[in-house]
Design an enzyme around this catalytic site. Structure first.
Site, PDB file in Angstrom:
ATOM      1  N   CYS A 116      27.329  11.606  33.918  1.00  0.00           N
ATOM      2  CA  CYS A 116      28.152  12.769  33.589  1.00  0.00           C
ATOM      3  C   CYS A 116      29.639  12.531  33.808  1.00  0.00           C
ATOM      4  O   CYS A 116      30.461  13.338  33.364  1.00  0.00           O
ATOM      5  CB  CYS A 116      27.688  13.975  34.396  1.00  0.00           C
ATOM      6  SG  CYS A 116      25.983  14.457  34.030  1.00  0.00           S
ATOM      7  N   HIS A 257      32.951  19.253  34.820  1.00  0.00           N
ATOM      8  CA  HIS A 257      31.697  18.907  34.161  1.00  0.00           C
ATOM      9  C   HIS A 257      30.788  20.126  34.116  1.00  0.00           C
ATOM     10  O   HIS A 257      30.610  20.827  35.114  1.00  0.00           O
ATOM     11  CB  HIS A 257      31.012  17.764  34.909  1.00  0.00           C
ATOM     12  CG  HIS A 257      29.605  17.527  34.444  1.00  0.00           C
ATOM     13  ND1 HIS A 257      29.310  17.234  33.128  1.00  0.00           N
ATOM     14  CD2 HIS A 257      28.420  17.563  35.099  1.00  0.00           C
ATOM     15  CE1 HIS A 257      28.001  17.102  33.001  1.00  0.00           C
ATOM     16  NE2 HIS A 257      27.446  17.294  34.175  1.00  0.00           N
ATOM     17  N   ASN A 287      24.148  21.401  29.741  1.00  0.00           N
ATOM     18  CA  ASN A 287      24.695  20.144  30.247  1.00  0.00           C
ATOM     19  C   ASN A 287      24.469  19.055  29.196  1.00  0.00           C
ATOM     20  O   ASN A 287      23.350  18.610  28.986  1.00  0.00           O
ATOM     21  CB  ASN A 287      24.004  19.780  31.566  1.00  0.00           C
ATOM     22  CG  ASN A 287      24.535  18.501  32.191  1.00  0.00           C
ATOM     23  OD1 ASN A 287      25.305  17.758  31.575  1.00  0.00           O
ATOM     24  ND2 ASN A 287      24.116  18.227  33.413  1.00  0.00           N
TER      25      ASN A 287
END
Length: 339
Positions: A116, A257, A287
């Site tokens: 990520c 994020h 996500n």
């Protein structure tokens, strides 16, 4: 010789057409909209459902739009970097596939794997390449087909992930006071047991056993990851602000994020920044791993102004983490493309 600053000169993105909302997901696994929304903030996610299409397809779509928006001559592109943890194949690189599909003749390409944090790390590398003076124009793409490694029998993880790609054009300028100013990146290699895909690599190659036992999907110990993520991102942002003589009042926007809305809110609280300054689109996409940050920039480009102080921060598998301080280089309202 004047110093070269690395700046973003354009942003683009791509998400698949298919929308998997919480109501539909609740028919696939034992969950419901209220449970998902209160714990994650996610209402829907985009899924690449077409057979035979992978991460490179989305990355190419984003890059193609980026080149159209910026008017970049394909022959002027020096490099293509794709940050991803869901490559099309073990080899060749996804970036090489994207480069070939775009018909770039004067560029080299490579993948960047940092989960990520992939986009943030790859962007930092691209900026250093620009600042060296050896490269003039680089496309940095964050792209992941997370649905390919998501177990839709696991109610704890399947609501989290979606598919998408975002891309930025990175170029050099001699104008002072804009571009990437500083970064503070760290890795805690102790995170393996808490967030990983068990099989498919060289330690545990694919086999009938690994497939039968569903070992090719993302495994996560949510509470542990939550705790580490909030602490790491909060501390990284604090260190970055202190190192650059900034206070919370100096920050115009935080690009965090998009892992979990509760994580984002906790990080904002930890560094003393109101949520009005935190750019959030997790409710729409979930996500998307390396694609999260550029997709946020794509969604909010129109409200970004030249000189805005932006803090990027992320946390991911391998317990990679960090923060970057960037001064936005153009008025986004004149460049944004309606989606």
């Amino acid at each position: 010789m004047s110093n070269i600053n690395a700046i973003i000169t354009g942003v683009a993105g791509y998400v698949p057409d298919y929308v998997l909302n919480n109501e539909e997901l609740s028919r696939m696994v034992d969950t419901n909209d209220e449970w998902i929304t209160t714990r994650t903030g996610i209402k829907e996610r985009r899924i690449l459902t077409e057979e035979g299409l992978g991460t490179s397809y989305m990355a190419r779509k984003a890059a193609k739009l980026l080149m159209k928006k910026t008017g970049a001559d394909p022959d002027s592109i020096d490099a293509v970097i794709v940050a991803t943890t869901t490559p099309d194949y073990p080899h060749p690189s996804t970036a090489s596939i994207v480069l070939g599909k775009l018909g770039l003749k004067n560029a080299f390409a490579f993948d960047f794997a940092a989960a990520c944090c992939g986009f943030m790390y790859a962007f930092d590398v691209a900026c250093n390449m620009i600042q060296s003076g050896r490269h003039k124009r680089i496309i940095v793409i964050g792209a992941d087909k997370m649905s390919a490694i998501t177990d839709y029998r696991d109610r704890a993880t399947c609501p989290l992930f979606g598919d998408g790609a975002g891309a930025v054009m990175v170029e050099g300028t001699t104008e002072e006071g804009i571009g990437l100013i500083d970064s503070y990146h760290r890795t805690d290699g102790k995170g393996l047991p808490f967030l990983h895909v068990k099989a498919g690599g060289s330690v545990c190659p694919s086999s009938r056993f690994t497939v039968d036992h569903r070992l090719h999907y993302t495994y996560q110990e949510g509470r542990t990851v939550f705790r580490y993520a909030v602490t790491a991102m909060g501390d990284d942002c604090a260190a970055l602000l202190e190192g650059n003589g900034l206070t919370q009042n100096d920050i115009d926007y935080v690009v965090c994020h998009q892992a979990n809305l509760r994580i984002i809110e906790a990080v904002a609280k930890r560094i003393g920044v109101p949520m009005e300054k935190v750019l959030v689109n997790i409710q729409r996409y979930g996500n998307t791993s390396a694609a999260c940050m550029p997709l946020v920039l794509w969604d909010f480009e129109s409200q970004l102004k030249k000189g805005d102080n932006i803090i990027f921060t992320a946390f991911g598998a391998g317990f990679v983490n960090g923060a970057s301080y960037y001064k936005w280089a153009y008025d986004g309202d004149s460049a944004a493309v309606k989606k």
